[in-house]
Write a protein that holds these residues in place. Structure first.
Motif, short mmCIF file in Angstrom:
data_model
loop_
_atom_site.label_atom_id
_atom_site.label_comp_id
_atom_site.label_asym_id
_atom_site.label_seq_id
_atom_site.Cartn_x
_atom_site.Cartn_y
_atom_site.Cartn_z
N ASN A 1 -7.70 111.78 -32.49
CA ASN A 1 -7.65 113.20 -32.18
C ASN A 1 -6.93 113.43 -30.86
O ASN A 1 -7.20 112.74 -29.87
CB ASN A 1 -9.07 113.78 -32.13
CG ASN A 1 -9.04 115.27 -31.96
OD1 ASN A 1 -9.23 115.78 -30.86
ND2 ASN A 1 -8.79 115.97 -33.04
N TYR A 2 -5.99 114.35 -30.82
CA TYR A 2 -5.24 114.67 -29.61
C TYR A 2 -6.16 115.14 -28.49
O TYR A 2 -5.96 114.84 -27.33
CB TYR A 2 -4.24 115.80 -29.88
CG TYR A 2 -2.89 115.42 -30.40
CD1 TYR A 2 -1.75 115.97 -29.84
CD2 TYR A 2 -2.74 114.55 -31.46
CE1 TYR A 2 -0.49 115.68 -30.32
CE2 TYR A 2 -1.49 114.24 -31.96
CZ TYR A 2 -0.37 114.80 -31.39
OH TYR A 2 0.87 114.50 -31.88
N GLY B 1 1.32 116.31 -35.53
CA GLY B 1 -0.08 115.93 -35.68
C GLY B 1 -0.96 116.87 -36.46
O GLY B 1 -2.17 116.69 -36.50
N VAL B 2 -0.39 117.88 -37.11
CA VAL B 2 -1.21 118.83 -37.87
C VAL B 2 -1.13 118.48 -39.36
O VAL B 2 -0.04 118.43 -39.93
CB VAL B 2 -0.75 120.29 -37.65
CG1 VAL B 2 -1.59 121.25 -38.47
CG2 VAL B 2 -0.80 120.63 -36.17
N LEU C 1 -7.43 119.71 -40.68
CA LEU C 1 -8.43 118.72 -40.33
C LEU C 1 -8.74 118.90 -38.85
O LEU C 1 -7.83 118.96 -38.03
CB LEU C 1 -7.82 117.34 -40.59
CG LEU C 1 -8.67 116.10 -40.44
CD1 LEU C 1 -9.76 116.08 -41.48
CD2 LEU C 1 -7.79 114.86 -40.58
N GLU C 2 -10.03 119.03 -38.47
CA GLU C 2 -10.35 119.25 -37.07
C GLU C 2 -11.70 118.67 -36.67
O GLU C 2 -12.55 118.41 -37.51
CB GLU C 2 -10.32 120.74 -36.71
CG GLU C 2 -11.54 121.51 -37.13
CD GLU C 2 -11.71 122.84 -36.37
OE1 GLU C 2 -10.78 123.30 -35.67
OE2 GLU C 2 -12.79 123.41 -36.50
N SER D 1 -7.77 120.09 -31.01
CA SER D 1 -8.81 119.47 -31.83
C SER D 1 -8.41 119.43 -33.29
O SER D 1 -9.07 118.79 -34.11
CB SER D 1 -10.14 120.20 -31.66
OG SER D 1 -10.01 121.55 -32.07
N GLN D 2 -7.29 120.08 -33.63
CA GLN D 2 -6.75 120.09 -34.99
C GLN D 2 -5.49 119.22 -35.10
O GLN D 2 -4.81 119.27 -36.11
CB GLN D 2 -6.41 121.52 -35.41
CG GLN D 2 -7.61 122.42 -35.51
CD GLN D 2 -7.23 123.85 -35.87
OE1 GLN D 2 -6.34 124.45 -35.26
NE2 GLN D 2 -7.91 124.38 -36.87
N ARG D 3 -5.22 118.45 -34.09
CA ARG D 3 -4.03 117.58 -34.08
C ARG D 3 -4.47 116.11 -34.07
O ARG D 3 -5.41 115.75 -33.37
CB ARG D 3 -3.14 117.86 -32.87
CG ARG D 3 -2.49 119.20 -32.89
CD ARG D 3 -1.62 119.38 -31.65
NE ARG D 3 -1.03 120.68 -31.59
CZ ARG D 3 0.17 121.00 -32.09
NH1 ARG D 3 0.91 120.08 -32.64
NH2 ARG D 3 0.63 122.22 -31.96
#
Length: 166
Positions: free
Chosen positions: A37-38, A126-127, A137-138, A160-162
């Motif tokens: 997760n980023y 990353g999404v 996805l998060e 948080s979604q990347r």
């Protein structure tokens, strides 16, 4: 006997060529990837490295634990892919192929006909969106904590979604 051996060699050569052509096609597989997760820097993993259907996805410190290692399998058409947990052999999916925000991410026996198991990149770094719901996805509540649940949510531009797949 020589004729049989020549024919067998020809058949084996043809089969070898076919295998080479199909293995380099668009259905390539990426093995042993972590999904980071980023926002938190933590790995997506299957809780307790479970092998059960319905085991929840969460984030945890990346330590090479078995439940955090995945294979990406391109299934097409287009850029659709499945994420298969190396330990369980099960696919990451939106529970019951739901469409609502907050639907949990879990693992289940793989079936590429189930849209809730298919993921697609968006072109944004990353999404990844679920093919069935169109949601990202998060990590729940943008959490930095070990054990925070993974869910789907409408794309909101949050880190948080990347995710990094690699």
């Amino acid at each position: 006997m020589k004729k049989i051996m020549k024919r067998a060699a020809a058949v084996l050569a043809a089969v070898g060529s076919l295998v080479m052509v199909t293995s380099t096609g668009s259905h390539a597989q990426a093995y042993n990837i972590n999904i980071n997760n980023y926002n938190s820097g933590k790995c997506l993993e299957i809780e307790d490295s479970s092998t059960d259907n319905g085991a929840r996805a969460q984030q945890w410190d990346c330590r090479g634990q078995e439940g955090s290692i995945f294979h990406r399998i391109d299934v097409g058409p287009g850029d659709q892919f499945m994420l298969v947990n190396r330990l369980s052999g099960k696919c990451l999916e939106v529970a019951d192929s739901r469409n609502d925000n907050g639907a949990p991410i879990q693992q289940w026996t793989c079936n590429k006909a189930v849209r809730g198991m298919l993921w697609v990149p968006t072109g944004l770094a990353g999404v990844y969106l679920n093919y069935g719901s169109g949601k990202a996805l998060e990590v729940e509540n943008r959490s930095y904590s070990n054990g925070a649940r993974i869910q789907q949510w409408e794309w909101a531009g949050e880190n948080s979604q990347r995710w990094r797949l690699g």
